[in-house]
Each structure stands twice: as C-alpha cells, then as structure tokens.
Design a protein around this motif. Structure first.
Motif, PDB file in Angstrom:
ATOM      1  N   ARG A  58       0.855  -1.044  -0.040  1.00  0.00           N
ATOM      2  CA  ARG A  58      -0.153  -0.022  -0.099  1.00  0.00           C
ATOM      3  C   ARG A  58       0.965   1.180   0.127  1.00  0.00           C
ATOM      4  O   ARG A  58       1.587   1.291   1.107  1.00  0.00           O
ATOM      5  N   PRO A  60       1.191   5.732  -1.070  1.00  0.00           N
ATOM      6  CA  PRO A  60      -0.022   6.710  -1.170  1.00  0.00           C
ATOM      7  C   PRO A  60      -0.068   7.002  -2.588  1.00  0.00           C
ATOM      8  O   PRO A  60       0.655   6.653  -3.629  1.00  0.00           O
ATOM      9  N   GLU A  61      -1.115   7.534  -3.143  1.00  0.00           N
ATOM     10  CA  GLU A  61      -1.480   7.607  -4.428  1.00  0.00           C
ATOM     11  C   GLU A  61      -0.641   8.577  -5.187  1.00  0.00           C
ATOM     12  O   GLU A  61      -0.168   8.283  -6.295  1.00  0.00           O
ATOM     13  N   PRO A  62      -0.150   9.687  -4.826  1.00  0.00           N
ATOM     14  CA  PRO A  62       1.036  10.399  -5.205  1.00  0.00           C
ATOM     15  C   PRO A  62       2.317   9.631  -5.884  1.00  0.00           C
ATOM     16  O   PRO A  62       2.793   9.710  -6.726  1.00  0.00           O
ATOM     17  N   TYR A  64       2.387   6.385  -6.147  1.00  0.00           N
ATOM     18  CA  TYR A  64       1.869   5.402  -7.382  1.00  0.00           C
ATOM     19  C   TYR A  64       1.761   6.028  -8.522  1.00  0.00           C
ATOM     20  O   TYR A  64       2.558   5.430  -9.512  1.00  0.00           O
ATOM     21  N   MET A  65       1.450   7.331  -8.671  1.00  0.00           N
ATOM     22  CA  MET A  65       1.540   7.994  -9.810  1.00  0.00           C
ATOM     23  C   MET A  65       2.831   8.345 -10.389  1.00  0.00           C
ATOM     24  O   MET A  65       3.162   8.144 -11.733  1.00  0.00           O
ATOM     25  N   LYS A  66       3.867   8.546  -9.406  1.00  0.00           N
ATOM     26  CA  LYS A  66       5.234   8.904  -9.733  1.00  0.00           C
ATOM     27  C   LYS A  66       5.815   7.459 -10.430  1.00  0.00           C
ATOM     28  O   LYS A  66       6.467   7.589 -11.509  1.00  0.00           O
ATOM     29  N   LYS A  68       4.114   5.144 -11.809  1.00  0.00           N
ATOM     30  CA  LYS A  68       3.518   4.770 -13.011  1.00  0.00           C
ATOM     31  C   LYS A  68       4.086   5.599 -14.034  1.00  0.00           C
ATOM     32  O   LYS A  68       4.373   5.332 -15.372  1.00  0.00           O
TER      33      LYS A  68
END
Length: 99
Positions: A58, A60-62, A64-66, A68
């Motif tokens: 798990r 954090p979304e930021p 994850y976006m980095k 990606k």
C-alpha cells in the motif's frame, strides 16, 4: 429429517509427541549453537529462486502516480523498477543483521 453433525471430542490435553523427540531435546541441553550452524530461511533447501511470492504493498496515491510515470517513460515496468531498487536495499539490510 435433519442429519446430525458429527462432533469431534475435545481433548483436555494435547496429544504428546514421541519420547524420541523429548530425548533429542534433552540431549541438546547445555549445547550452544555456533554461528556456523545458522541456516537462514532464504538458505533452506526447499526455497527456490523461480518461485515468486506476492506481497500487498500500500503506497500513497502520489507515489503510485510517480511510479506509473516512471514505468510509462522508461523501459521498466512498475514491478521491475521496484524489484531492482528493493533488492539492493534488502541485501544491505541483511548484511547488517547477519554480521
């Protein structure tokens, strides 16, 4: 008619192991393990390099976006990027813990 469920009887004490186990335990009393006897979990004979295990991660979304973004703009997949970076960190930590 309703069938009766079979119930297993509860035991007041757990089943005892063979006396051989107790004798082996007693025979080892007073002896200490040396560092040469240490077999780490990853050195066990049944551990295979070709078996892959999954772990939930798990983040954090930021972050994850980095990750990606890196995968979209480099030859790396998200998994290969994490694995390459994480492997060296794990090896470094194992050296600290085992030396």
């Amino acid at each position: 008619m309703v069938a009766d469920k079979k119930k297993t009887p509860l035991r007041s004490t757990p089943a005892r192991k063979k006396e051989i186990d107790l004798d082996a335990f007693a025979a080892g009393a007073g002896t200490s393990k040396t560092t040469t006897d240490t077999v780490y979990p990853w050195d066990e004979p049944h551990i295979r390099e070709d078996v892959k295990k999954n772990i939930p991660l798990r983040i954090p979304e930021p972050l994850y976006m980095k990750l990606k973004y890196i995968a979209d703009h480099t030859p790396y997949s998200m998994n290969s990027f994490i694995l390459e970076r994480l492997t060296q960190e794990i090896e470094d930590e194992i050296v600290k813990l085992t030396s």
